[in-house]
Design a protein around this motif. Structure first.
Motif, mmCIF file in Angstrom:
data_model
loop_
_atom_site.group_PDB
_atom_site.id
_atom_site.type_symbol
_atom_site.label_atom_id
_atom_site.label_comp_id
_atom_site.label_asym_id
_atom_site.label_seq_id
_atom_site.Cartn_x
_atom_site.Cartn_y
_atom_site.Cartn_z
ATOM 1 N N GLY A 162 0.820 -1.202 0.000
ATOM 2 C CA GLY A 162 0.000 0.000 0.000
ATOM 3 C C GLY A 162 0.849 1.245 0.000
ATOM 4 N N PRO A 163 0.221 2.407 -0.085
ATOM 5 C CA PRO A 163 0.968 3.668 -0.175
ATOM 6 C C PRO A 163 1.879 3.932 1.016
ATOM 7 C CG PRO A 163 -1.344 4.003 -0.743
ATOM 8 C CD PRO A 163 -1.230 2.616 -0.187
ATOM 9 N N ASP A 164 1.556 3.373 2.183
ATOM 10 C CA ASP A 164 2.333 3.653 3.388
ATOM 11 C C ASP A 164 3.536 2.734 3.555
ATOM 12 O OD1 ASP A 164 0.644 5.736 4.197
ATOM 13 O OD2 ASP A 164 -0.754 4.321 5.131
ATOM 14 N N GLN A 165 3.695 1.739 2.705
ATOM 15 C CA GLN A 165 4.833 0.836 2.848
ATOM 16 C C GLN A 165 6.139 1.569 2.554
ATOM 17 O OE1 GLN A 165 4.842 -2.597 0.274
ATOM 18 N NE2 GLN A 165 6.464 -3.620 1.430
ATOM 19 N N PRO A 166 7.186 1.405 3.394
ATOM 20 C CA PRO A 166 8.489 2.026 3.089
ATOM 21 C C PRO A 166 9.026 1.535 1.753
ATOM 22 C CG PRO A 166 8.433 1.254 5.351
ATOM 23 C CD PRO A 166 7.198 0.703 4.690
ATOM 24 N N VAL A 167 9.491 2.455 0.936
ATOM 25 C CA VAL A 167 9.955 2.079 -0.398
ATOM 26 C C VAL A 167 11.175 1.165 -0.311
ATOM 27 C CG1 VAL A 167 11.549 3.997 -0.798
ATOM 28 C CG2 VAL A 167 10.290 3.016 -2.722
ATOM 29 N N ALA A 168 11.935 1.241 0.778
ATOM 30 C CA ALA A 168 13.118 0.389 0.940
ATOM 31 C C ALA A 168 12.764 -1.086 1.044
ATOM 32 C CB ALA A 168 13.908 0.820 2.172
ATOM 33 N N GLU A 169 11.495 -1.391 1.351
ATOM 34 C CA GLU A 169 11.080 -2.788 1.480
ATOM 35 C C GLU A 169 10.692 -3.407 0.139
ATOM 36 O OE1 GLU A 169 7.932 -2.951 4.309
ATOM 37 O OE2 GLU A 169 9.179 -2.300 6.007
ATOM 38 N N LEU A 170 10.629 -2.601 -0.914
ATOM 39 C CA LEU A 170 10.220 -3.111 -2.216
ATOM 40 C C LEU A 170 11.385 -3.782 -2.933
ATOM 41 C CD1 LEU A 170 8.101 -0.120 -3.593
ATOM 42 C CD2 LEU A 170 7.328 -2.070 -2.232
ATOM 43 N N SER A 171 11.053 -4.639 -3.885
ATOM 44 C CA SER A 171 12.076 -5.213 -4.758
ATOM 45 C C SER A 171 12.654 -4.103 -5.636
ATOM 46 C CB SER A 171 11.473 -6.296 -5.641
ATOM 47 O OG SER A 171 10.564 -5.728 -6.574
ATOM 48 N N GLY A 172 13.796 -4.401 -6.291
ATOM 49 C CA GLY A 172 14.425 -3.404 -7.144
ATOM 50 C C GLY A 172 13.522 -2.916 -8.246
ATOM 51 N N GLY A 173 12.803 -3.840 -8.896
ATOM 52 C CA GLY A 173 11.925 -3.454 -9.990
ATOM 53 C C GLY A 173 10.790 -2.578 -9.532
ATOM 54 N N ASN A 174 10.182 -2.901 -8.388
ATOM 55 C CA ASN A 174 9.066 -2.096 -7.893
ATOM 56 C C ASN A 174 9.538 -0.743 -7.376
ATOM 57 O OD1 ASN A 174 6.533 -3.742 -8.161
ATOM 58 N ND2 ASN A 174 7.781 -5.219 -7.058
ATOM 59 N N ALA A 175 10.709 -0.695 -6.775
ATOM 60 C CA ALA A 175 11.265 0.591 -6.353
ATOM 61 C C ALA A 175 11.515 1.490 -7.559
ATOM 62 C CB ALA A 175 12.558 0.373 -5.568
ATOM 63 N N GLN A 176 11.994 0.890 -8.657
ATOM 64 C CA GLN A 176 12.227 1.684 -9.866
ATOM 65 C C GLN A 176 10.916 2.202 -10.438
ATOM 66 O OE1 GLN A 176 14.894 2.911 -10.754
ATOM 67 N NE2 GLN A 176 15.452 2.714 -12.908
ATOM 68 N N LYS A 177 9.853 1.428 -10.319
ATOM 69 C CA LYS A 177 8.545 1.896 -10.782
ATOM 70 C C LYS A 177 8.085 3.113 -9.975
ATOM 71 C CE LYS A 177 7.016 -2.735 -12.181
ATOM 72 N NZ LYS A 177 6.042 -3.823 -11.873
ATOM 73 N N VAL A 178 8.404 3.139 -8.677
ATOM 74 C CA VAL A 178 8.057 4.302 -7.847
ATOM 75 C C VAL A 178 8.822 5.529 -8.323
ATOM 76 C CG1 VAL A 178 8.164 5.271 -5.516
ATOM 77 C CG2 VAL A 178 7.448 2.891 -5.842
ATOM 78 N N VAL A 179 10.098 5.346 -8.676
ATOM 79 C CA VAL A 179 10.898 6.466 -9.187
ATOM 80 C C VAL A 179 10.326 6.947 -10.522
ATOM 81 C CG1 VAL A 179 13.212 7.227 -9.837
ATOM 82 C CG2 VAL A 179 12.937 5.572 -8.000
ATOM 83 N N MET A 180 9.882 6.023 -11.354
ATOM 84 C CA MET A 180 9.240 6.397 -12.612
ATOM 85 C C MET A 180 7.940 7.153 -12.345
ATOM 86 S SD MET A 180 9.274 6.285 -15.980
ATOM 87 C CE MET A 180 10.198 4.875 -16.624
ATOM 88 N N ALA A 181 7.181 6.708 -11.358
ATOM 89 C CA ALA A 181 5.939 7.393 -11.007
ATOM 90 C C ALA A 181 6.216 8.833 -10.603
ATOM 91 C CB ALA A 181 5.236 6.651 -9.874
ATOM 92 N N ARG A 182 7.274 9.049 -9.840
ATOM 93 C CA ARG A 182 7.625 10.408 -9.433
ATOM 94 C C ARG A 182 7.974 11.280 -10.646
ATOM 95 N NH1 ARG A 182 13.069 11.110 -6.214
ATOM 96 N NH2 ARG A 182 13.819 10.971 -8.357
ATOM 97 N N ALA A 183 8.695 10.683 -11.626
ATOM 98 C CA ALA A 183 9.051 11.441 -12.827
ATOM 99 C C ALA A 183 7.823 11.857 -13.615
ATOM 100 C CB ALA A 183 9.989 10.607 -13.708
ATOM 101 N N LEU A 184 6.787 11.027 -13.595
ATOM 102 C CA LEU A 184 5.568 11.306 -14.361
ATOM 103 C C LEU A 184 4.552 12.141 -13.600
ATOM 104 C CD1 LEU A 184 5.091 7.751 -15.880
ATOM 105 C CD2 LEU A 184 5.508 9.845 -17.191
#
Length: 503
Positions: free
Chosen positions: A397-419
């Motif tokens: 969910g939105p409250d999960q620390p991003v550090a707990e995500l896999s590399g691919g999902n963390a990169q998707k969060v970074v992509m989301a921020r760019a968009l």
């Protein structure tokens, strides 16, 4: 150190493996360098070369495998003196202390002493002069380190390494900052030192130099040893094939992209853009609906160009987004001007590990999530949930620390921020680095979808799968654009240009 045995290689690295968390930096590293030769180690970025250098210099302890010097086991990594007696590395970036003299740099932390144990400037100068003369290094011992040319600095560092007893020297991209005449002089010195019993490991992206100075070559690819052979036996085609392997074509994103109309609006315009020391007078346009790839070696200036566009580096020249100039050296101005940015290293620049998925994804629009610039958690989480759904982020969910995500999902969060800020143009650096195939397909699919009509993208990458989806690809070398390819480029031709192989 013991005398070299003629039959024993100067160095052998056998079965070297090294991981950094989930990332396999080296899975099967093999290297054998014979006495007196100049041996090339080549491979594309991420092939494992830097990790092997770390192991060979004792800065990294391998998870598996071992290193032999002259047939004897390498010393413990804690014994730095013993390592310096066996191997030295001259890196791209200087280790010379600018405000000390050449003599003081040569004998740093081991200055000769005279009566009563006091430092002896005269003895220091005499020993430095003798050392420089013995290795034919034409540099005055009193010259301040900060006044050395790149060429002189390298020769001084080599002399300093040899004075410690090392006869095996690793040269990491030694010609990256040298002009042609300096390269020729450096190679003359390397040949002369080879005749005096010095052995070199030569690491370079400039493959023509391998044929000029090296006797044998080892190729790494995908963190593995691929082949070792004489330079005579490795013609250009065979060497490039060893470096790139077979075209895998795992990612099909953008396979059906239509040609961008010639009259499409320009969303990004670069006019004589320069970054001191890295980029020299680049002109480039990206049209709406277009993905322009930027390829090049690690020293090409491609990453510095991206950082200049996004305000992270000082630059000269003009950057325009939608015809509007963007103030140089200002990240907020680049963001307001319509640039979305995905940095090359998500762990360093991409996300804040201690913050949640929602906080990371909405950083660029925090001022729009409540009145007076306040962030209302409900608004933030609603925006984040939309991004999670659109990019298929696997999270609790939105409250999960991003550090707990896999590399691919963390990169998707970074992509989301760019968009999130709805930019006119995306600047993407290594967008699929260190992610699994499924995440790679998702990320490239998002880039494809987002650039079909609404915006453009500048995609800087070493990954051929990333570049295949681009409408065109430009190649950078030595800070300049040197070639351009339309969609459907030939893989071997592109890699040859990236690595500096002429026709």
């Amino acid at each position: 150190m013991p005398e070299l045995e003629p039959s024993a290689p100067v160095v052998e690295a056998i079965g070297i493996a090294k991981r950094f968390g989930p990332t396999v930096a080296l899975a099967d590293g093999e290297l054998t360098v014979a006495a007196g030769e100049t041996h090339a180690l080549v491979g594309r970025n991420g092939a494992g070369k830097s990790t092997m250098v770390g192991v060979l210099t004792g800065l990294l302890k391998p998870d598996a495998g071992h290193v032999l010097f002259n047939g004897e086991p390498a010393p413990p990594v804690t014994d730095r003196t013993a390592w310096r007696e066996r191997v030295a590395c001259v890196y791209q970036h200087p280790s010379i202390v600018p405000h000390l003299s050449v003599a003081e740099n040569l004998f740093l932390h081991r200055q000769p002493r005279g009566r009563f144990g006091l430092l002896s400037p005269s003895k220091l100068r005499r020993q430095a002069s003798e050392l420089l003369e013995s290795w034919s290094v034409p540099v005055a011992p009193d010259l301040p380190g900060g006044e050395l040319t790149v060429e002189q600095r390298q020769l001084v560092e080599i002399a300093g390494a040899l004075s410690l007893g090392a006869r095996f020297v690793i040269l990491d991209e030694p010609t990256a900052q040298l002009e042609p005449r300096a390269i020729s002089r450096l190679f003359d010195r390397l040949r002369a030192l080879g005749e005096q019993g010095v052995t070199f490991l030569f690491i370079s992206h400039h493959l023509p130099e391998v044929y000029e100075i090296c006797q044998r070559v080892t190729v790494f690819r995908d963190a593995r040893h691929i082949v070792t052979d004489t330079v005579e036996n490795m013609d250009h085609d065979r060497l490039v094939a060893a470096m790139i392997g077979e075209a895998r074509g795992l990612v099909e994103a953008g396979a059906d992209r239509s040609a961008v109309p010639d009259d499409a609006d320009t969303v990004l315009g670069l006019h004589d853009v320069a970054v001191p020391g890295f980029v020299h007078g680049v002109d480039l346009t990206v049209r709406r609906g277009e993905i322009v790839g930027v390829a090049g070696s690690a020293t090409s200036g491609k990453r510095q160009l991206a950082e200049a566009i996004t305000g992270l580096r000082k630059r000269t020249g003009l950057v325009e987004v939608g015809g509007r100039p963007v103030r140089p050296g200002s990240v907020p101005d680049a963001l307001k001007g319509g640039i979305g940015y995905l940095p090359g290293d998500r762990h360093v620049d991409g996300f804040v590990a201690g913050l949640s998925v929602a906080e990371n994804a909405t950083m660029t629009i925090a001022g729009k999530l409540g009145p007076g610039g306040l962030v209302l958690p409900g608004n933030r989480n609603r925006a984040a949930r939309t991004m999670i759904d659109e990019l298929d982020v696997h999270t609790a969910g939105p409250d999960q620390p991003v550090a707990e995500l896999s590399g691919g999902n963390a990169q998707k969060v970074v992509m989301a921020r760019a968009l999130a800020s709805d930019p006119e143009v995306l600047v993407l650096v290594q967008p699929t680095a260190g992610v699994d195939v499924r995440s790679k397909e998702t990320l490239l699919g998002v880039v494809d979808e987002q650039t079909r009509e609404k915006r453009g993208a500048l995609l800087v990458s070493d990954e051929l799968d990333d570049l295949r989806m681009c409408d065109r690809v430009v190649v950078m070398a030595a800070g300049r654009i040197t070639a351009e390819h339309p969609r459907g480029w030939d893989e071997a031709e592109l890699v040859a240009q990236i690595e500096g192989i002429g026709d």
